[in-house]
Design an enzyme around this catalytic site. Sequence first.
Site, PDB file in Angstrom:
ATOM      1  N   THR A 140       0.842  -1.180   0.000  1.00 37.45           N
ATOM      2  CA  THR A 140       0.000   0.000   0.000  1.00 37.45           C
ATOM      3  C   THR A 140       0.883   1.237   0.000  1.00 37.45           C
ATOM      4  OG1 THR A 140      -1.747   1.233   1.159  1.00 37.45           O
ATOM      5  CG2 THR A 140      -0.173   0.021   2.522  1.00 37.45           C
ATOM      6  N   ASN A 184      -0.641   4.115   0.936  1.00 38.67           N
ATOM      7  CA  ASN A 184      -1.381   4.972   1.851  1.00 38.67           C
ATOM      8  C   ASN A 184      -0.727   4.896   3.226  1.00 38.67           C
ATOM      9  OD1 ASN A 184      -3.309   5.878   3.826  1.00 38.67           O
ATOM     10  ND2 ASN A 184      -4.924   5.671   2.296  1.00 38.67           N
ATOM     11  N   ASP A 215      -8.260  -3.627   0.214  1.00 35.47           N
ATOM     12  CA  ASP A 215      -9.096  -2.672  -0.506  1.00 35.47           C
ATOM     13  C   ASP A 215     -10.343  -2.470   0.341  1.00 35.47           C
ATOM     14  OD1 ASP A 215      -9.299  -0.998  -2.883  1.00 35.47           O
ATOM     15  OD2 ASP A 215     -11.138  -2.125  -3.279  1.00 35.47           O
TER      16      ASP A 215
END
Length: 274
Positions: free
Chosen positions: A9, A11, A73
């Site tokens: 990821t 993020n 997700d």
Amino acid sequence: MTPRVLLATGNGKKLTELRRIIDEYDMDVDVICLKDIEPYPEPDETEWTFAGNALIKARQGMIHSGLPSLADDSGICVDALGHMPGVRSSRWNGPEEEDIANLELVLRQVEDVPRGRRQAQFVSVMALVMPDGREFTTRGVMTGHLTTRPKGSHGFGYDPIFVPDDQVPDADGRLRTTAEMTAEEKDAISHRGRSVRAMLPILARQLGLPLPEGLSEEDLDLPGADHEGPETTLPASEWTASIPAIPRTRPATDPARPQPRPAEPSSGITPLEP
């Protein structure tokens, strides 16, 4: 030797949250992130399901690192919006992925929805892809409702406008948004916390590690968490193949057209904040 696992990821806030939950169980795993490996192009999230997009990210992470790779997700599904934004949650206001803009757009879209009908669910699917091609997914859900304005400064994404059902009211009897909770309070009930906790026994088994204390492969009864897999994998050569075109559907008046399954109701009318 401590096994290494890639958390695929970009993020930073999500990475912190995922690592915090994994560390909670003191697993002997070295969790690295995308900045620890050779950069590669971020894959397009072309699927229409959380599981499909989580697998896209985990597969690409495994291909480029050669390590067991985890990816998540997640998004918010609002009943009044036909369970959207869903997989479009991070791009609901456009491709810039700006949390405040996405949040404000959702609030505008439901501003005429009565306070007792603002139910929503946070959904997270965690995917694990192993170097030998085995794939696993787990799913976590947190039900609740939307507020009429943002509250709280913790968390990220839609946290300031989401009030979870599964929480203990504060000293004044008020229900809080996830942005008003501590990290530990949120992790205990969050969709991502549930999908990660359901994944940890699977990860331990695949790495040959002891099961995390307090979690069991045979009894994954975490509220809102579903265990899926193991799944049959595609050959590595097909993982990077382009997504096939979506076939043209029959007209709506065609009686032979399969009818969609009705959406499952959420938890009913939830308590609203004062």
